[in-house]
Design an enzyme around this catalytic site. Structure first.
Site, PDB file in Angstrom:
ATOM      1  N   SER A   1      42.759  38.415  37.738  1.00 18.70           N
ATOM      2  CA  SER A   1      43.472  38.831  38.945  1.00 18.70           C
ATOM      3  C   SER A   1      44.916  39.125  38.570  1.00 18.70           C
ATOM      4  O   SER A   1      45.435  38.594  37.569  1.00 18.70           O
ATOM      5  CB  SER A   1      43.435  37.711  39.997  1.00 18.70           C
ATOM      6  OG  SER A   1      44.334  37.983  41.061  1.00 18.70           O
TER       7      SER A   1
ATOM      8  N   TYR B   1      45.505  29.066  42.239  1.00 16.71           N
ATOM      9  CA  TYR B   1      44.595  30.169  41.930  1.00 16.71           C
ATOM     10  C   TYR B   1      45.132  31.001  40.758  1.00 16.71           C
ATOM     11  O   TYR B   1      44.383  31.353  39.840  1.00 16.71           O
ATOM     12  CB  TYR B   1      44.410  31.044  43.165  1.00 16.71           C
ATOM     13  CG  TYR B   1      43.624  32.315  42.914  1.00 16.71           C
ATOM     14  CD1 TYR B   1      42.254  32.276  42.707  1.00 16.71           C
ATOM     15  CD2 TYR B   1      44.268  33.554  42.899  1.00 16.71           C
ATOM     16  CE1 TYR B   1      41.539  33.434  42.482  1.00 16.71           C
ATOM     17  CE2 TYR B   1      43.551  34.720  42.683  1.00 16.71           C
ATOM     18  CZ  TYR B   1      42.194  34.652  42.475  1.00 16.71           C
ATOM     19  OH  TYR B   1      41.491  35.808  42.248  1.00 16.71           O
TER      20      TYR B   1
END
Length: 248
Positions: A142, A152
């Site tokens: 990501s 995350y």
């Protein structure tokens, strides 16, 4: 047809980005294993694909036994594996939190899925990928892995590290390993959950290309890295984020 007679094992492929990639691989001549913790959803995805070229299997990537069982079912059905796409992950706002706000158990859950899940799948698929010329692994990181400001992001930074480590380790078996780092992509979950002001800032302020990213953008990048077109590329993470973040 970039994937003619090739078999791909895709985790978290019952919906969203994984489903888009699976559908494209079948369109491009390949066969797919939809490996998902939600077996009913995986079976629903398979019903929309040719019956002889799509298989649903239950797979919890954080559980070694579950992964090994799913891979064995896939190989028994199709005779081997050419591509592994590690797409399953915990993501979005539940995990986009400051690192000290997650409990220890939450951290373990996040890393078990987003990081160790990749290790589990790579280990289980490696013997079968090693038997196929042009075998490839694609990890989904990501843009958060380049701006690791929350839990995350840290997990996706680890995915980038795993990508280089696995590229080096699996090279002896002729297996290439790369990663994609998506930005603001129009998956159903992202569109339902991401705050509109966050998306507007990302697209209109931070990105150089001022439009929403699409699953088709990722699919094209996947085709490149997982097919023979990208046969001289390994150990790389490709950002698909409209020019954000930039890096030298």
């Amino acid at each position: 047809m970039a994937f003619t007679n090739r078999i791909a094992f895709i985790t978290g492929a019952a919906r969203g980005i994984g489903k888009a990639m699976a559908t494209d691989i079948v369109t491009a001549g390949g066969s797919v294993v939809i490996a998902d913790i939600d077996l009913a959803a995986a079976e629903g995805t398979v019903r929309g694909l040719p019956a002889d070229r799509a298989l649903a299997v239950e797979c919890d990537v954080s559980n070694v036994t579950s992964v090994e069982a799913a891979v064995k079912i896939a190989v028994a059905a199709f005779g081997g594996l050419d591509v592994l796409i590690n797409n399953a992950a915990l993501h979005l706002m539940t995990w986009n939190r400051p690192v000290t706000t997650l409990t220890v158990d939450e951290w373990r859950q996040l890393m078990d899925v987003n990081v160790l899940g990749i290790v589990n799948c790579a280990r289980a698929c490696r013997p079968y990928l090693a038997q196929r010329p042009g075998a490839a692994v694609l990890n989904i990181s990501s843009i958060a892995g380049f701006e690791s400001y929350n839990a995350y992001g840290v997990s996706k930074l680890a995915v980038r590290g795993l990508t280089t480590a696995l590229a080096k380790e699996l090279a002896e078996d002729g297996i290439r390993v790369n990663a994609l780092a998506p930005g603001a992509i129009d998956s159903e979950n992202a569109m339902d959950e991401l705050p509109s002001d966050l998306l507007t800032d990302l697209i209109q302020v931070k990105q150089l290309i001022k439009r929403q990213g699409t699953r088709a953008d990722l699919v094209q990048a996947m085709r490149f890295l997982c097919s023979d077109t990208g046969s001289f590329i390994t150990g790389e993470t490709l950002i698909v984020g409209g020019g954000h973040p930039l890096r030298v």
